[in-house]
Motif scaffolding. Structure first.
Motif, short mmCIF file in Angstrom:
data_model
loop_
_atom_site.label_atom_id
_atom_site.label_comp_id
_atom_site.label_asym_id
_atom_site.label_seq_id
_atom_site.Cartn_x
_atom_site.Cartn_y
_atom_site.Cartn_z
N ARG A 23 -23.44 -79.12 -12.80
CA ARG A 23 -23.75 -78.59 -11.45
C ARG A 23 -23.44 -79.62 -10.37
O ARG A 23 -23.04 -79.27 -9.27
CB ARG A 23 -25.23 -78.22 -11.35
CG ARG A 23 -25.58 -76.99 -12.14
CD ARG A 23 -27.04 -76.61 -11.89
NE ARG A 23 -27.52 -75.74 -12.94
CZ ARG A 23 -28.42 -76.07 -13.86
NH1 ARG A 23 -28.98 -77.27 -13.86
NH2 ARG A 23 -28.77 -75.20 -14.79
N HIS A 103 -17.04 -72.15 -9.26
CA HIS A 103 -18.43 -72.59 -9.09
C HIS A 103 -18.57 -74.08 -8.83
O HIS A 103 -19.65 -74.53 -8.45
CB HIS A 103 -19.26 -72.23 -10.32
CG HIS A 103 -19.40 -70.74 -10.53
ND1 HIS A 103 -19.18 -69.82 -9.54
CD2 HIS A 103 -19.75 -70.03 -11.64
CE1 HIS A 103 -19.40 -68.60 -10.02
NE2 HIS A 103 -19.72 -68.71 -11.29
N VAL A 104 -17.55 -74.88 -9.11
CA VAL A 104 -17.68 -76.33 -8.93
C VAL A 104 -16.83 -76.76 -7.72
O VAL A 104 -15.94 -76.02 -7.28
CB VAL A 104 -17.24 -77.11 -10.20
CG1 VAL A 104 -18.19 -76.83 -11.36
CG2 VAL A 104 -15.80 -76.81 -10.59
N PHE A 262 -24.78 -71.90 -14.17
CA PHE A 262 -24.74 -71.18 -12.88
C PHE A 262 -25.29 -69.77 -13.06
O PHE A 262 -24.58 -68.78 -12.83
CB PHE A 262 -23.29 -71.14 -12.35
CG PHE A 262 -22.68 -72.51 -12.21
CD1 PHE A 262 -22.98 -73.31 -11.11
CD2 PHE A 262 -21.83 -73.01 -13.18
CE1 PHE A 262 -22.45 -74.58 -10.99
CE2 PHE A 262 -21.28 -74.28 -13.06
CZ PHE A 262 -21.60 -75.07 -11.97
N SER A 264 -27.39 -67.84 -11.45
CA SER A 264 -27.53 -66.90 -10.34
C SER A 264 -26.18 -66.32 -9.93
O SER A 264 -26.10 -65.22 -9.39
CB SER A 264 -28.17 -67.59 -9.15
OG SER A 264 -27.35 -68.67 -8.79
N LEU A 265 -25.11 -67.08 -10.21
CA LEU A 265 -23.78 -66.61 -9.80
C LEU A 265 -23.16 -65.69 -10.84
O LEU A 265 -22.28 -64.91 -10.53
CB LEU A 265 -22.86 -67.82 -9.57
CG LEU A 265 -23.36 -68.75 -8.45
CD1 LEU A 265 -22.64 -70.08 -8.49
CD2 LEU A 265 -23.18 -68.09 -7.10
#
Ligand code: BJW
Ligand code: ZN
Length: 267
Positions: A23, A103-104, A262, A264-265
């Motif tokens: 994360r 996401h990153v 991740f 929630s995504l």
């Protein structure tokens, strides 16, 4: 001893330190090998001589000397493999890498694979270190010029196939891959080195880490202090310097890892 995970006990669990590292990473380098495409039905390099081809040694077909000695044998092998790739689809491992990139902060994807399954899963590949099977060139002049009509859409599954000729010089057309003893493509190599110098987290997926100089990429990043995560059902040469070894198939481990880091995504 790095923590190890067993993919047979679904769903895989990951240490919270690993999820935090993912994360918080500023630059993730994903380095892939043949294992990431195994679940798409593409045999790994060391398995690519099953069936019709089983009496050959891949290290003896993947050389310029082999092509010079018997171009029809080598071209036939590569056309057979190109057809397997053409009929294959990206698997959940390829797709998880494409999802992770969204996401990153930054993700650089470097592959040793000669297939295009990462691209077809929606990823941008910054380096194809060993070339691409679908981009043939002339053995003699190096140009990508040949008569496409000389290349059958669906070559017979037979063993030998005469390579087409170059439209510029008449030389034999060869697959656009890097064989043993040949240099890696300069631009791809420099993009991969740049990523290895700047990444703070590396995920090395589905590679035996035996072939150099490609294996220097994760090695260099790890020696610089990047967190090295390996995803592979088997042990590899890189295990001793890895922070985490995630034991299992890429198509199981990678989607679970992205979903756990991740949630929630959604992966
Ligand atoms: C799963 C899974 C699942 C299964 N999920 N995982 C230093 C020391 C010793 C030798 C050398 C050295 N430096 C260079 C050399 C020589 C040589 C080399 O490395 N030899 C070693 C074998 C010892 N290197 C070269 O010759 C390179 N060139 C070079 O050095 O040039 C110098 C030069 C400079 C200037 C002028 C002239 C020359 C070139 C190497 C090119 C390699 N090319 C190949 C063939 C490409 C075309 C083709 O596909 O036919 O690339 S070889 C082959 O190996 C292919 C692959 O990209 C590469 C790596 O293999 P990979 O991806 O690791 O696959 P596998 O099959 O080994 O492993 C699969 C893994 O997946 C396994 O671990 C499984 O467990 C795992 N797996 N299912 C996740 N579901
Ligand atoms: Zn030519």
């Amino acid at each position: 001893m790095p923590p190890e995970l067993d993919a047979s006990a679904a769903p895989p669990q990951f240490p919270s330190s690993l999820l935090d590292a993912l994360r918080q990473a500023r630059h993730v380098l994903v380095f892939t090998g043949a294992g990431v495409s195994a679940e798409s039905g593409i045999p790994t390099f060391r398995e690519a001589l099953k069936g019709l081809w089983e009496r050959f040694d891949p290290r003896e077909l993947a050389t310029p000397e082999a092509f010079q000695r018997d171009p029809a044998l080598v071209w036939g092998w590569y056309e057979w493999r190109r057809m397997q790739i053409r009929h294959a689809e990206p698997n959940p491992g390829h797709r998880a890498i494409a999802t992770l990139a969204r996401h990153v902060a930054q993700l650089s994807l470097v592959t040793q694979n000669v297939d295009d399954l990462h691209e077809r899963a929606g990823s941008t590949v910054i380096a194809h270190l060993h070339g691409q099977i679908s981009k043939p060139i002339c053995f003699n002049c190096g140009l990508p010029t040949f008569h496409p009509e000389d290349r059958p859409e669906e070559p017979e599954g037979g063993r030998r196939l005469e390579p087409p000729r170059c439209g510029t010089c008449g030389g034999a057309i060869r697959p656009g891959v890097v064989w043993f003893g040949e240099p890696l493509p300069t631009e791809d190599w420099s993009h991969a080195m740049e990523a290895a110098r700047s990444a703070d987290l590396v995920i090395s997926v589905g590679t035996s880490n035996l072939v150099y100089p490609a294996a220097e990429i994760p090695e260099l990043a790890a020696r610089r202090g990047a967190t090295l995560i390996l995803v592979n059902p088997a042990a590899t040469a890189m295990d001793p310097i890895a922070r985490y070894t995630l034991q299992g198939p890429a198509g199981v481990i990678l989607p679970a890892l992205v979903a756990a880091a991740f949630p929630s995504l959604g992966a």
